[in-house]
Design a protein around this motif. Structure first.
Motif, PDB file in Angstrom:
ATOM      1  N   GLU A 219      -6.839   4.581  -3.046  1.00 18.47           N
ATOM      2  CA  GLU A 219      -6.317   4.542  -4.596  1.00 18.47           C
ATOM      3  C   GLU A 219      -5.697   3.516  -4.986  1.00 18.47           C
ATOM      4  O   GLU A 219      -4.963   2.708  -4.099  1.00 18.47           O
ATOM      5  CB  GLU A 219      -5.576   5.906  -4.902  1.00 18.47           C
ATOM      6  CG  GLU A 219      -6.490   6.968  -4.632  1.00 18.47           C
ATOM      7  CD  GLU A 219      -5.646   8.477  -4.522  1.00 18.47           C
ATOM      8  OE1 GLU A 219      -4.357   8.208  -4.521  1.00 18.47           O
ATOM      9  OE2 GLU A 219      -6.141   9.551  -4.642  1.00 18.47           O
TER      10      GLU A 219
ATOM     11  N   LYS B 276      -4.939  -1.313  -2.124  1.00 19.16           N
ATOM     12  CA  LYS B 276      -5.095   0.110  -2.400  1.00 19.16           C
ATOM     13  C   LYS B 276      -4.030   0.851  -1.240  1.00 19.16           C
ATOM     14  O   LYS B 276      -3.676   0.214  -0.210  1.00 19.16           O
ATOM     15  CB  LYS B 276      -6.643   0.619  -1.915  1.00 19.16           C
ATOM     16  CG  LYS B 276      -7.417   0.050  -3.185  1.00 19.16           C
ATOM     17  CD  LYS B 276      -8.787   0.623  -2.759  1.00 19.16           C
ATOM     18  CE  LYS B 276      -9.748  -0.025  -3.707  1.00 19.16           C
ATOM     19  NZ  LYS B 276     -11.160   0.734  -3.603  1.00 19.16           N
TER      20      LYS B 276
ATOM     21  N   GLY C 112      -7.602  -1.138  -6.864  1.00 22.62           N
ATOM     22  CA  GLY C 112      -6.689  -1.528  -6.279  1.00 22.62           C
ATOM     23  C   GLY C 112      -5.194  -2.024  -7.235  1.00 22.62           C
ATOM     24  O   GLY C 112      -5.646  -2.268  -8.508  1.00 22.62           O
TER      25      GLY C 112
ATOM     26  N   SER D 168       0.927  -1.116  -0.108  1.00 26.66           N
ATOM     27  CA  SER D 168       0.020   0.004   0.155  1.00 26.66           C
ATOM     28  C   SER D 168       0.837   1.222   0.100  1.00 26.66           C
ATOM     29  O   SER D 168       0.561   2.120  -0.726  1.00 26.66           O
ATOM     30  CB  SER D 168      -0.933   0.012   1.450  1.00 26.66           C
ATOM     31  OG  SER D 168      -1.827   1.188   1.335  1.00 26.66           O
TER      32      SER D 168
END
Length: 572
Positions: A493, A488, A497, A432
């Motif tokens: 965002e 994400k 993903g 992430s």
């Protein structure tokens, strides 16, 4: 007749009292919960009973009533979710506590913000006092102003705000450091001639310099020791404060067990002191640092220590650092970095040493856990493991050797984890946090084929241990769970993903933080699932993380942390 009646009544009352005394009651009962047991034979329940730190009942609210006595503590969780106690699969315990005592820079978004915090620390410090911190990451900043050399900022602005106080700020990854001019002056780091630049060798690291040979303030991998060797040693009192802060931070985040990725003899002594004083409320599973060969030899001689202090301290594994990090371009790659031509990262430990430690560990009952981020490092380490396994097949029957991080793999090496029985210990939050800029390091093909490939590993038969790598990232397990199931960023965002076919299911993500993490430490028989006979460690949440909509997952709070049947944390 009346005498006979009274006699019979007395006998019945006596029998009832004896029956009441003989009936086992629980010290703690949790009821009205949504319990996810991570036990395939009994996956869901409403209530749990605990006695002497062990689970004695798992079932319905009605049936648990038989375990409630006058002395029983009853915790009505009012529909909250209950899971096995969460296990931090890879972090740095003392480092987490120490970060609370120094500058925390994980949330810094620009070079200017970093220097503003240093300037404030200078105002609060004595002249000449070292200013230390950790957490900056130039690839996560909104922008870098001023001179840029090899992707990093230079020390000029940092030195201007702290001309008299030496400053050393570790990169979030822990694999690079940023020093000001005063720190470099103390360390004796000088400008090099152009000719000397061609021959400079720091053995597994790099002093980043500009085209004139001036040090920029960035010290990569082993070169950090040029500065860190001059930082005054911490005190035992300060380190014990840090350890206590780490305990509290773990409990606050629902962590009931912590796998400490690389401990010195001194750190083990600190942990033992907390244990003896009854202050070690989070279970510690410590990896011996391979950087101290004398430490390893002493442990080879006496053998592993398993479950001291009612399973609060275990030492049965060895940590090796085999390469650097992707953020500092220190991860060792098969092909050069996409954004730095002809640079392949660093082999920070010779592979011959990895093999020798693996061989010795097998012979003496220890597990090996090797830090490997780049695809070349992962391949080389798997090769060394395989060689050691082949030479000692009896000891290797259930070795459970691990690779810590296993972030970037070549396609042909992915199935080797399962076939060799090697456990990938991967911190989902790194995907992430790093994925938006990691593509610039590796390029699209390498990212899609082998970066953070959780499903490819799981489908090949490997078990994944999850975690945060704290203090590289915050210890927050909810963030790592979210990253596992969404792929994400924490800002949500992109919409689907990154590489969405590699998402974990929520069941897989929970197992990676509980039962599979316990398996990665040889502890699945005593923890990792809610079953009768296992230790009573539980994490209780504000909402159902297994069913709440994805966009609400990050709002989940830890409401209770229970260790050994005792409520050690309750959210206000």
């Amino acid at each position: 007749m009346r005498k006979i009646y009274l006699f019979i009544v007395s006998i019945l009352m006596l029998l009832a009292c004896n029956s009441q005394q003989d009936r086992q009651t629980a010290s703690l009962v949790i009821q009205n919960g949504k319990v996810y047991t991570v036990n395939d034979a009994n996956p869901n329940a409403e209530a749990i009973a605990v006695s002497n730190g062990k689970i004695v009942f798992v079932g319905s609210n009605d049936d648990v009533q038989q375990w409630i006595g006058e002395e029983t503590e009853v915790l009505d969780v009012k529909g909250r979710t209950v899971t096995p106690g969460l296990i931090e699969g890879h972090g740095h315990f003392l480092g987490m506590g120490t970060s609370k005592l120094n500058l925390e820079l994980l949330d810094v978004t620009s070079y200017e913000e970093l220097t503003d915090r240093v300037a404030q620390a200078v105002k609060e410090s004595q002249p000449g006092e070292w200013i230390l911190g950790r957490g900056w990451h130039q690839s996560k900043w909104d922008s870098i102003s001023g001179n840029i050399v090899k992707g990093f900022q230079t020390h000029d602005l940092l030195s201007s705000v702290s001309p008299d106080n030496p400053v050393f700020l570790r990169h979030a990854s822990g694999h690079a450091g940023f020093a000001n001019a005063k720190a470099m002056e103390i360390a004796g780091v000088q400008q090099l001639s152009v000719e000397s630049l061609k021959t400079e060798d720091t053995h597994g690291g790099e002093v980043i310099r500009d085209e004139l040979g001036n040090p920029t303030g960035i010290f990569n991998e082993t070169a950090m020791s040029l500065i860190s060797g001059h930082i005054p040693s911490s005190t035992r009192e300060k380190d014990l404060r840090a350890m206590n802060l780490a305990v509290q931070e773990s409990l606050k985040n629902g962590i009931t067990s912590f796998q400490d990725a690389g401990a010195s003899n001194y750190q083990i002594e600190l942990a033992r002191e907390l244990l003896n004083e009854g202050k070690l409320k989070t279970r510690l599973w410590m990896m011996l640092s391979s950087r101290d060969t004398a430490l390893l030899n002493s442990w080879y001689e006496k053998g592993p220590e398993i479950g001291s202090g009612d399973n609060f301290l275990t030492i049965r594994s060895i940590k090796i650092h085999a390469d650097g990090a992707l953020g500092s371009r220190g991860a060792w790659l098969l092909a050069s970095y996409e954004d730095r031509a002809n640079h392949f990262g660093h082999e920070t430990t010779p592979m011959s040493f990895v093999y020798q430690v693996s061989k010795n560990a097998l012979a003496n009952g220890f597990q090996v856990c090797t830090h490997a981020i780049g695809d070349r490092t992962n391949r080389e380490v798997l090769d060394m493991y395989e060689k050691a396994f082949t030479e000692n097949p009896q000891a290797a029957k259930d070795h459970r050797f691990r690779i810590e991080h296993a972030q970037h793999l070549s396609l042909e090496d992915i199935p080797r984890f399962a076939s060799l029985g090697v456990i990938p210990s991967m911190q989902a939050i790194h995907m992430s946090s790093d994925r938006p800029w990691a593509i610039h390091r590796l390029g699209k093909t390498r990212i899609e084929e082998g970066a953070y490939v959780w499903q490819k590993l799981l489908q090949s038969g490997a078990r994944i241990v999850n975690g945060s790598d704290v203090p590289v990232e915050p210890i927050n397990p909810i963030a790592s769970f979210y990253a596992s199931v969404t792929r994400k960023t924490l800002k949500g965002e992109p919409d689907q993903g990154y590489e969405p076919n590699q998402k974990m299911t929520r069941e897989q993500a929970l197992r990676s933080y509980t039962l599979d993490a316990a398996y990665g430490a040889f502890e699945e028989e005593i923890k990792g699932s809610i079953e009768v006979g296992k230790i009573a460690d539980f994490t209780i949440y504000s909402q159902d993380l297994m069913k709440v909509p994805e966009e609400e997952l990050l709002n989940t709070k830890i409401d209770f942390t229970i260790v050994n049947g005792t409520i050690e944390y309750k959210r206000e």
